[in-house]
Enzyme design. Structure first.
Site, PDB file in Angstrom:
ATOM      1  N   SER A 100      13.226 -19.569 -29.503  1.00 12.46           N
ATOM      2  CA  SER A 100      13.373 -19.298 -29.913  1.00 12.46           C
ATOM      3  C   SER A 100      13.442 -17.591 -30.241  1.00 12.46           C
ATOM      4  CB  SER A 100      12.886 -19.701 -31.295  1.00 12.46           C
ATOM      5  OG  SER A 100      11.919 -19.456 -31.927  1.00 12.46           O
ATOM      6  N   THR A 101      13.949 -16.697 -30.821  1.00 18.35           N
ATOM      7  CA  THR A 101      13.948 -15.698 -30.392  1.00 18.35           C
ATOM      8  C   THR A 101      12.488 -15.039 -30.695  1.00 18.35           C
ATOM      9  OG1 THR A 101      16.788 -15.546 -31.343  1.00 18.35           O
ATOM     10  CG2 THR A 101      15.476 -13.375 -31.959  1.00 18.35           C
TER      11      THR A 101
END
Length: 254
Positions: A16-17
């Protein structure tokens, strides 16, 4: 998974980011570990699915969806950790149910979860029970929220035919209420649901969403207690559009 011969593995990796800079969670690091695992196990790599910048709490991930749609090309999903595939126990349980239906396996390297083994199936069952508990707790919270909203006079769902939303409060729609009453009266007078639907369509009336009438849409109207001022739990929820006697007569015909 011994004794089955070379398995075709679908390698799934995700970051994820906020995790992209975290040591050990990069896509390259995960893929490398999974490739080495396949080499040790003697598995063939069917495909690699790399998900970048996607949350594990949703199943609406491009690579995840593509992997599941290509299930005929692989035998086992291989991930580095369980949270790489799902961060939601219910979604994980649903995936395992789908894999069971497809006759596929699942393996997590770090968690040592292999659904072809007795221990792996035990862990899967525990996870499914946790998901069930989570689902029931969510249902309880939703019911509490709906009760509170109803007590405050607020709207808890899309308005059924005969009602409208006015400043967040359910009110009777003066035009639509006549359609509702006509449906009940026609049904009590002996018309079938198909006949009523045909009549409404020929007269140019539409459903609440602007669609055409079917037997099923007439059935929904006739079975909704909101038209006598109560909800499906028997609690008072506003003004009635039809008399209770008419509603009960219509119910007696079904």
């Amino acid at each position: 998974m011994e004794g089955k011969g070379p398995l075709r593995a679908a390698l799934y990796v995700r970051v994820s980011t906020e995790e992209q800079a975290s040591e050990g969670f990069s896509l390259d690091a995960q893929i490398s570990k999974l490739r080495n695992y396949c080499k040790v196990q003697g598995w063939d790599i069917a495909a690699e699915y790399c998900e970048e910048g996607e949350s594990g709490r949703s199943t609406k991930r491009p690579e995840y969806q593509r992997m599941m749609s290509e299930s005929d090309t692989w035998d086992v999903i291989l991930v580095y950790k369980l949270d790489r595939i799902h961060r939601n126990s219910m979604n994980f349980a649903l995936m395992m149910e789908e894999l069971d239906r497809l006759g596929k396996d699942f393996c997590s390297v770090q968690d040592q979860l292999d659904t072809s083994t007795a221990m792996g199936r035990f862990v899967r069952d525990i996870t499914e029970r946790i998901a069930q508990l989570e689902s029931e707790q969510i249902g309880e919270r939703v019911a509490i929220a709906m009760d509170k909203k109803a007590r405050e006079g607020g709207i808890i769902s899309r308005m059924p035919l005969g009602f409208k939303n006015k400043n967040g409060v359910k009110e009777i729609d003066k035009d639509e209420k006549y359609i509702v009453r006509a449906i009940f009266n026609m049904y009590v007078d002996g018309h079938s649901m198909d006949n009523i639907a045909d009549y409404l369509n020929s007269a140019g009336f539409t459903t609440k969403t602007g669609g055409i009438w079917y037997k099923s849409s007439v059935h929904q109207i006739l079975n909704n207690p909101v038209y006598v001022g109560i909800d499906r739990r028997g609690r008072i929820c506003g003004e009635a559009i039809v008399d209770r006697e008419i509603f009960d007569k219509a119910k007696g015909r079904r």
